[in-house]
Scaffold this motif. Structure first.
Motif, PDB file in Angstrom:
ATOM      1  N   LEU A 345      -7.744  31.820  39.054  1.00  0.00           N
ATOM      2  CA  LEU A 345      -8.319  30.992  38.588  1.00  0.00           C
ATOM      3  C   LEU A 345      -7.551  30.061  37.694  1.00  0.00           C
ATOM      4  O   LEU A 345      -8.606  29.088  37.623  1.00  0.00           O
ATOM      5  CB  LEU A 345      -9.483  32.422  37.959  1.00  0.00           C
ATOM      6  N   LEU A 349      -8.555  25.850  38.064  1.00  0.00           N
ATOM      7  CA  LEU A 349      -9.392  25.511  37.061  1.00  0.00           C
ATOM      8  C   LEU A 349      -8.390  24.353  36.326  1.00  0.00           C
ATOM      9  O   LEU A 349      -9.256  23.373  36.121  1.00  0.00           O
ATOM     10  CB  LEU A 349      -9.286  26.246  36.010  1.00  0.00           C
ATOM     11  N   GLY A 353      -9.978  21.498  38.836  1.00  0.00           N
ATOM     12  CA  GLY A 353     -10.983  21.052  37.910  1.00  0.00           C
ATOM     13  C   GLY A 353     -10.731  20.520  36.735  1.00  0.00           C
ATOM     14  O   GLY A 353     -11.378  18.646  36.720  1.00  0.00           O
ATOM     15  N   VAL A 535     -15.206  19.307  36.107  1.00  0.00           N
ATOM     16  CA  VAL A 535     -15.159  20.540  35.895  1.00  0.00           C
ATOM     17  C   VAL A 535     -16.771  21.395  36.193  1.00  0.00           C
ATOM     18  O   VAL A 535     -16.251  22.093  36.979  1.00  0.00           O
ATOM     19  CB  VAL A 535     -14.887  21.410  34.364  1.00  0.00           C
ATOM     20  N   ILE A 536     -17.564  21.175  35.627  1.00  0.00           N
ATOM     21  CA  ILE A 536     -19.356  21.966  36.642  1.00  0.00           C
ATOM     22  C   ILE A 536     -18.995  21.226  37.787  1.00  0.00           C
ATOM     23  O   ILE A 536     -19.442  23.016  38.643  1.00  0.00           O
ATOM     24  CB  ILE A 536     -20.128  21.479  35.544  1.00  0.00           C
ATOM     25  N   TRP A 538     -17.055  21.467  39.756  1.00  0.00           N
ATOM     26  CA  TRP A 538     -16.187  21.993  40.287  1.00  0.00           C
ATOM     27  C   TRP A 538     -16.292  23.896  40.142  1.00  0.00           C
ATOM     28  O   TRP A 538     -16.096  24.609  41.193  1.00  0.00           O
ATOM     29  CB  TRP A 538     -14.434  22.069  39.461  1.00  0.00           C
ATOM     30  N   PHE A 539     -16.904  24.004  38.819  1.00  0.00           N
ATOM     31  CA  PHE A 539     -16.963  25.363  39.317  1.00  0.00           C
ATOM     32  C   PHE A 539     -17.936  25.797  39.701  1.00  0.00           C
ATOM     33  O   PHE A 539     -18.441  26.628  41.085  1.00  0.00           O
ATOM     34  CB  PHE A 539     -18.513  25.441  37.902  1.00  0.00           C
ATOM     35  N   PHE A 543     -17.196  28.882  42.506  1.00  0.00           N
ATOM     36  CA  PHE A 543     -17.873  30.180  41.951  1.00  0.00           C
ATOM     37  C   PHE A 543     -18.904  30.692  42.753  1.00  0.00           C
ATOM     38  O   PHE A 543     -19.754  29.973  44.024  1.00  0.00           O
ATOM     39  CB  PHE A 543     -18.157  30.205  40.439  1.00  0.00           C
ATOM     40  N   ARG A 545     -16.941  34.251  42.205  1.00  0.00           N
ATOM     41  CA  ARG A 545     -15.795  34.812  42.965  1.00  0.00           C
ATOM     42  C   ARG A 545     -15.539  35.471  44.371  1.00  0.00           C
ATOM     43  O   ARG A 545     -14.795  35.852  44.834  1.00  0.00           O
ATOM     44  CB  ARG A 545     -14.122  35.366  42.058  1.00  0.00           C
ATOM     45  N   SER A 587     -20.753  29.563  47.739  1.00  0.00           N
ATOM     46  CA  SER A 587     -20.533  29.230  46.749  1.00  0.00           C
ATOM     47  C   SER A 587     -22.041  29.129  46.017  1.00  0.00           C
ATOM     48  O   SER A 587     -22.847  28.406  46.890  1.00  0.00           O
ATOM     49  CB  SER A 587     -19.965  28.102  46.581  1.00  0.00           C
TER      50      SER A 587
END
Lengths: 716, 106
Positions: A345, A349, A353, A535-536, A538-539, A543, A545, A587
């Motif tokens: 992770l 990230l 990210g 980043v959001i 990417w999340f 996710f 996971r 995801s």
């Protein structure tokens, strides 16, 4: 005279656009500048400071205005600052070659009861024009000390600062309050009303009564509000103002507002008759010669187009080199991250990210810096006004202003710097409308999507289809522009009165400060938000996971690896692609893609296309790579033939008609998250959401019509 | 010349600014626009009694560049309609001016 303790002197710079106010500001503050927004609005506020003779001089650069009415946002900001923040000194920067019109603002400043220092700027041009002014007389008549400066060389700035310090220390003999008097019709009316206001101490402690009296007679909406509270004093005042209004209207036959303005000019003309002994010779002579070529009926457009082509090429082609270096650097960092950090992770990230996010921010930096250097050059030389002059006819057609042309044109390269250039527009309405329309100009990041889809579905006529798409964007901008002008920006339109300033040679200092300012704003004010947004996104893709895969890919891959045969290698690649595809499907982004499927069904899109569009918010290039993953051709092979084959595969149900709708959707919806943040930065959060919303509606509508009409016509 | 004839001549000389041709000079007699519109025009120097010269039209005939108060300003045609001006003889003499006026005759 020098004091040990530093005292602060607060200075506001006021003046007309093109008076050289910015160059004076740059000269005073040098590197100590800060650019922000005025509270509550997205109009730029520049502040800076310098230390001078034991004083800390804090300078605020007010928006450049010709007047101080309630009609425009810039003028309201300027006068509100003067009235409410009460600067110690207002420095009125004036184009020395054009006293008559410049003093119109000066009289209004003096009326506000503030301490004014007049700065006759561009004094070198005045000397060259062989004009003769009686400066002592000017000081006497206006009761304000006069400084002479040459902003672009920095001459006279020290003596200007000296004058300011003298004024604050009460040592200036040249400073006294001289009332701006009006003609007999007006004067006693203004006096009467001012006396009435003076009695109301709660108001007259905050505002100069005479100024309020004049503003009330002008019918100034903002000033009226000060007296909106209903009490006997206000009612009495209101009646008096109304009576005066009718009286003036009856005796002069026109509005008090007009009468006041004429009287102000009368006052100035009278003063100038005493001050000017020799009128300046036409300093525009050289500019007129240049304009014989640059705004020539036949040559004007070709020259303009060549200059625009140059600006575009410099920004996006030359800027492409450093952009690639940055891209390679970011990739190298990402690889370094992949090897240095153990898989998992944290690695994802940081690599996908953070590094990916930072990469998407700084990759635009070369474009922005080159473009703003070019814009500053065009603006400081005076060509920008000419460009607006010759393109206004075309832009007016879509409810815009000639100055909107360059931002719109740059939109074909990249929306982000294009949106940032809307700062060159003076009126907020124009700025908002232009910012809303720029994303409809097809930016270069969308081109790969068109090339891919048009190549697969319209092989021979791909070029024509892509041209059609670009054209659709322009046509949409015209239609949407006219529509928005009608519904969103109704009401009185300000006339297109634009000054065509004399051509001037720009200074290196001015150009570099302008460029750095933009780069800094971009990195500091926008970088952080873009990073968070990346980043959001990417999340959403990474996710949750713990996925339940339909097949136990990992153990199959492991067993194939143990076999080590050549066929096994191929199978492993296929399994990995299948796993990646299933991972993205399951995801949050994939689930969203399924969620929006009913919405995009009527457009003929499948859920994979939905996911592609969703991930396209990051950047349009991502549309291709995420569809590559979904069609199990792997991210690495996005350029290859396999994605084309997969797209063209009839089993996936993408027909040429659907592909056309998809391309139109990509053209019309939000270019990317960075562009959305740029919109927010320029015109505010509410407009950003509006911009995203209207573009989605437009994109959906156009794709819907394309698909439905096409299906009915049987071309599907 | 009888007085009425003089006024007639002056009146016939008053036209909207939009009707002036390049290089013509005129004096502003009235600005019709009200509110924000009229105010902005007067803030930029368009006011009764001031002299202006038409410099040139943009390549697509609109907007038009004017010289007033030693300053070059551009204005759209539809906006220039709201400004009434009195024509002055241009530098090349009154005869040519009259001839040109009859030619346009709008």
């Amino acid at each position: 005279m020098e004091k040990k303790t530093t005292r602060t002197i607060r200075i506001a710079l006021a003046g007309n656009p093109n008076s050289g106010k910015t160059s004076i500001f740059n000269r005073i503050t040098g590197a100590h500048q800060k650019v922000g927004n005025w509270p509550g609005v997205t109009v730029e506020k520049k502040t800076g400071y310098t230390d001078f003779k034991g004083y800390r001089l804090e300078v605020v650069d007010l928006p450049g205005t010709y007047s101080l009415t309630a009609y425009s946002l810039e003028e309201r900001i300027a006068r509100r600052y003067i009235i409410e923040s009460k600067p110690d000194v207002v420095t009125n920067v004036i184009d020395g070659g054009n006293l008559a019109r410049s003093l119109y603002l000066t009289t209004q400043l003096l009326e506000m009861g503030v301490d004014v220092v007049l700065d006759l700027n561009m004094w070198d041009e005045v000397c060259k024009s062989e004009a003769e002014y009686d400066l002592q007389k000017l000081e006497e008549l206006l009761g304000a000390p006069v400084a002479l400066t040459v902003g672009h060389r920095g001459d006279g700035v020290d003596s200007l600062l000296n004058m300011i310090v003298e004024l604050v220390e009460n040592r200036s003999e040249r400073h006294r309050h001289v009332p701006i008097t009006y003609g007999s019709h007006l004067e006693h009316v203004v006096k009467d009303i001012a006396t009435m206001i003076e009695k109301n101490s709660s108001v007259s402690n905050h505002y100069p009564p005479r100024w309020l009296a004049v503003k009330l007679l002008e019918g100034d909406e903002e000033v009226k509000e000060i007296f909106c509270e209903s009490n006997s004093a206000n009612t009495e005042l209101k009646q008096a103002v109304e009576a005066a209004w009718t009286h003036i209207h009856k005796t002069t036959g026109s509005d008090p507002e007009r009468v006041i303005s004429e009287n102000r000019y009368g006052y100035i003309d009278g003063a100038l008759r005493e001050v000017i002994s020799e009128r300046p010779k036409d300093r525009m002579e050289l500019s007129r010669q240049i304009d014989l070529v640059l705004t020539n009926r036949l040559l004007g457009y070709p020259i303009f187009l060549v200059l625009m082509w140059l600006l575009f090429q410099l920004t996006f082609s030359l800027g492409g080199y450093p952009m690639n270096w940055i891209g390679t650097g970011v990739e190298w960092l990402a690889r370094l991250g992949t090897t240095a950090i153990p898989p998992g992770l944290v690695q994802e990230l940081i690599v996908d990210g953070v590094i990916g996010g930072v990469g998407s921010v700084i990759v635009f930096l070369p474009n922005i810096m080159i473009l703003f250097l070019g814009i500053a050059f065009l603006e400081d030389t005076g060509y920008m006004a000419r460009a607006a002059f010759i393109t206004d006819r075309v832009m007016h057609f879509m409810g815009l202003h000639g100055k909107s042309f360059i931002p719109m044109l740059m939109g074909f390269g990249c929306s982000v710097p294009a949106i940032m250039t809307t700062r060159t527009l003076e009126s907020r309405k124009d700025r908002v409308l232009t910012t809303l329309l720029i994303p409809l100009m097809s930016c270069s990041a969308r081109l790969p999507v068109y090339i891919l889809f048009a190549g697969v579905f319209f092989a021979d006529s791909a070029g024509n289809v892509i041209f059609l798409i670009y054209l659709t964007g322009i046509v949409m901008a015209f239609l949407v522009g006219r529509l928005f002008r009608k519904i969103l920006f109704r009401g009185e339109v300000a006339p297109f009165v634009m000054e065509l300033p004399p051509y001037r040679w720009p200074t290196l200092l001015g150009l570099t400060i302008h460029m750095w300012e933009r780069a800094k704003i971009y990195l500091k004010k926008m970088g952080g938000v873009i990073l968070v947004a990346s980043v959001i996104l990417w999340f959403l893709g990474a996710f949750p996971r713990d996925l339940d895969y339909s097949v136990d890919y990992d153990s199959q891959i492991r067993s194939l690896e143990r076999m080590g045969t050549p066929e096994a290698g191929g199978q492993i690649t296929r399994l990995r692609a299948a796993k990646a595809s299933e991972a993205i499907e399951k995801s949050y982004v994939g689930r969203l893609g399924h969620l929006v499927e009913p919405l995009i069904r009527p457009l003929g899109f499948n859920w994979q296309m939905g996911v592609g569009l969703l991930t396209g918010f990051v950047a349009k290039e991502v549309v291709i790579s995420s569809m590559g993953v979904l069609y199990q051709v792997g991210e690495e092979t996005q350029e290859s033939e396999s994605l084309k084959e997969a797209l063209g595969d009839p089993r996936h149900g993408i027909t040429p008609l659907v592909a056309l709708g998809f391309m139109l959707f990509v053209l019309l919806y939000t270019p990317c998250v960075v562009a959305a943040i740029a919109v927010r930065r320029e015109i505010g959060t509410r407009w950003m959401f509006f911009s995203i919303f209207y573009q989605l509606v437009l994109a959906w509508g156009v794709a819907f019509l394309t698909y439905q009409i096409g299906t009915v016509l049987g071309t599907g | 010349m009888a007085e009425s004839k003089v006024t007639d001549m002056i009146e016939s000389n008053i036209v909207p600014l939009s009707q002036l041709q390049s290089e013509e000079t005129a004096i502003i007699r009235a600005v019709k626009g009200r509110g924000a519109f009229g105010r902005r025009l007067s803030d930029m120097g368009f006011r009764a009694g001031v002299q202006l010269t038409v410099i040139k039209q943009a390549p697509l005939a609109d907007p038009v560049e004017y010289l007033l108060d030693g300053c070059h300003v551009s204005l759209r045609r539809e906006e220039a309609k709201d400004i009434l001006v009195e024509r002055l003889k241009d530098a090349k003499g009154g005869l040519r001016f009259r001839w040109r006026r009859r030619q346009r005759g709008r």
